[in-house]
Structures are given as C-alpha cells and as structure tokens.
Write a protein that holds these residues in place. Sequence first.
Motif, PDB file in Angstrom:
ATOM      1  N   SER A  88       5.815   2.395   2.579  1.00 29.87           N
ATOM      2  CA  SER A  88       4.731   2.929   3.399  1.00 29.87           C
ATOM      3  C   SER A  88       4.146   1.845   4.297  1.00 29.87           C
ATOM      4  O   SER A  88       2.933   1.717   4.450  1.00 29.87           O
ATOM      5  CB  SER A  88       3.637   3.543   2.519  1.00 29.87           C
ATOM      6  N   PRO A  90       2.656   0.236   7.315  1.00 30.15           N
ATOM      7  CA  PRO A  90       1.954   0.836   8.461  1.00 30.15           C
ATOM      8  C   PRO A  90       2.591   0.568   9.823  1.00 30.15           C
ATOM      9  O   PRO A  90       2.676   1.504  10.628  1.00 30.15           O
ATOM     10  CB  PRO A  90       0.546   0.250   8.355  1.00 30.15           C
ATOM     11  N   PHE A 120       4.342   8.357   1.985  1.00 31.34           N
ATOM     12  CA  PHE A 120       3.064   7.782   2.406  1.00 31.34           C
ATOM     13  C   PHE A 120       2.243   7.325   1.214  1.00 31.34           C
ATOM     14  O   PHE A 120       2.053   8.064   0.242  1.00 31.34           O
ATOM     15  CB  PHE A 120       2.266   8.809   3.220  1.00 31.34           C
ATOM     16  N   CYS A 125      -1.755   1.401   2.628  1.00 32.57           N
ATOM     17  CA  CYS A 125      -2.095   1.431   4.056  1.00 32.57           C
ATOM     18  C   CYS A 125      -3.542   1.003   4.279  1.00 32.57           C
ATOM     19  O   CYS A 125      -3.831   0.267   5.238  1.00 32.57           O
ATOM     20  CB  CYS A 125      -1.850   2.824   4.631  1.00 32.57           C
ATOM     21  N   MET A 170      -1.390   9.474   7.247  1.00 36.20           N
ATOM     22  CA  MET A 170      -1.274   8.302   8.090  1.00 36.20           C
ATOM     23  C   MET A 170      -2.113   8.465   9.342  1.00 36.20           C
ATOM     24  O   MET A 170      -2.148   9.535   9.960  1.00 36.20           O
ATOM     25  CB  MET A 170       0.196   8.060   8.468  1.00 36.20           C
TER      26      MET A 170
END
Length: 258
Positions: A88, A90, A120, A125, A170
């Motif tokens: 995941s 970014p 995700f 993140c 996201m």
Amino acid sequence: MTEEILNELVRLEKQHDIKILYAVESGSRAWGFASADSDWDVRYIYIHKLEWYLQIDAQRDNQEEILPNDIDLAGWELRKALRLFRKSNPPMLEWLRSPIVYLQKYSTAAQLRHLTAYYFNPKSCIYHYLHMAEGNFQSYLQKENVRVKKYFYVLRPILACDWIKNTNTMAPTEFHELLESQVDDHLVKEEILNLLDRKSRGDELSEEPKIQVLHDFLEAKILFYKEYVKTVSQTIQPDTTLLNALFINTLEEAWSLD
C-alpha cells in the motif's frame, strides 16, 4: 511538452529493451499547484523481456534520469512496483490516480486500480503522509519568515490524512479535491485559496512572514494524527497470488508469449 515526454519514453524503450506499461505526471503538476518553472516529474512502470527475469543474479529494478529540458524521468520495474503496491505504498497508489496520464498500455494499470481496495492499508498510508507533513513542517515552517510555498507540502499530506480517516480509502491526487472536501474552517480555506491564486499567477511565494492561521491549523493536525494513527487497526497484508497472476499476464500481454 507532452510530445517531448512521449518521445523520451519511446527512447527509453529502445535504449533499455523494455516495454513501458504506464507513465504519468507526479508531483506539483499532478497535485494542481505547479509553478511556472516546475519540473515535469514523469513516473513510469516498465517490464523487461522474459529472459531478464531468468537470471540468477539480482538486476537493477529502477531507472532515473534528469534531462536538460526540465523533464525528470523515474521508473520502477513491474515486480518492484507490485511489491510496493502490495505494501500500500502511497506514491505508487498516487501514480495510479494521476490526472495526467502520458501512456497506458495493456491492462496492468486498470487491474491495479481494481485491486487497490483489496490491498489498501489506511494505517501505513496515514503514517506515510504524517511523516511527510511533520518533516516538512519542521524543516520549512518554524521561523518567523518562511518559504510560504512550502505550506502546500504540509497541507497536502495532512489533508490526505483527513481523507483517509474520513473515508477509509486512498486520498485523491489533486489538491483541490482534498481542499474542497476536507477543509471546513473558512479562515483556513481563505488563506489556502489566496496562496493558490498567487501561485497560479506566477508569484514567487518566497520568504514571507509565516501565516499564523495556517501554522496553527497544521500544528494541531500533526499533533492529532500522531495520536490518532496509534488507534488505527493494522490491516492484515493480503497474499500475493493476485499480483503474481497479474505479473505473468502482463509478460504475456507485453511480449506476446506463447
């Protein structure tokens, strides 16, 4: 400039005997707050021929090149891109959402977008964006006079944290979408819009007295997310089966393997 970029991508394919699967704009132009003199940050995913993968020694899995015409080229070999996608990562997820796509061959990027929800990881993140925001805040915005354009490099990751917290998805690449959806404070939004307007008109936005309302807003957000991220459950990393299949499928697509 798009034609120049496409020509450079063709050159890279011939020079390295690769197929570029996907190429996009990254950085300030994709985010929506580029200056007149901003570089063109071209990011791409590429794949080698089958023989390249059938070697016992490790091979370089990335490419970087800065050209005299302000084009900054950087690419990841597909297996590296898939490993980062699995985590995941970014920047990788942002590439897949860039509003400026120069090239998209085969089904690889579309398949990755389809798999994004499955892979995700909100906690990783948020950590990424928080680290970016805090680092830029400490490096650029602590003096009485600051480089005010650096506010964007703290605002964007902080608003990305807000988006992830509020939607569990996201964050979008474009800054305007983050701004309109995540900032409710009228004074904060007014200051940000003023900076965006000045930047779009070509103002240098060099050193000026810090903007206290933005400074306070960002400082509070950073403190909040340093505690909040500790409460976010760690997502169990999905297995690699789907990405292995995607890699094999892309080899077949790109090189027409029998």
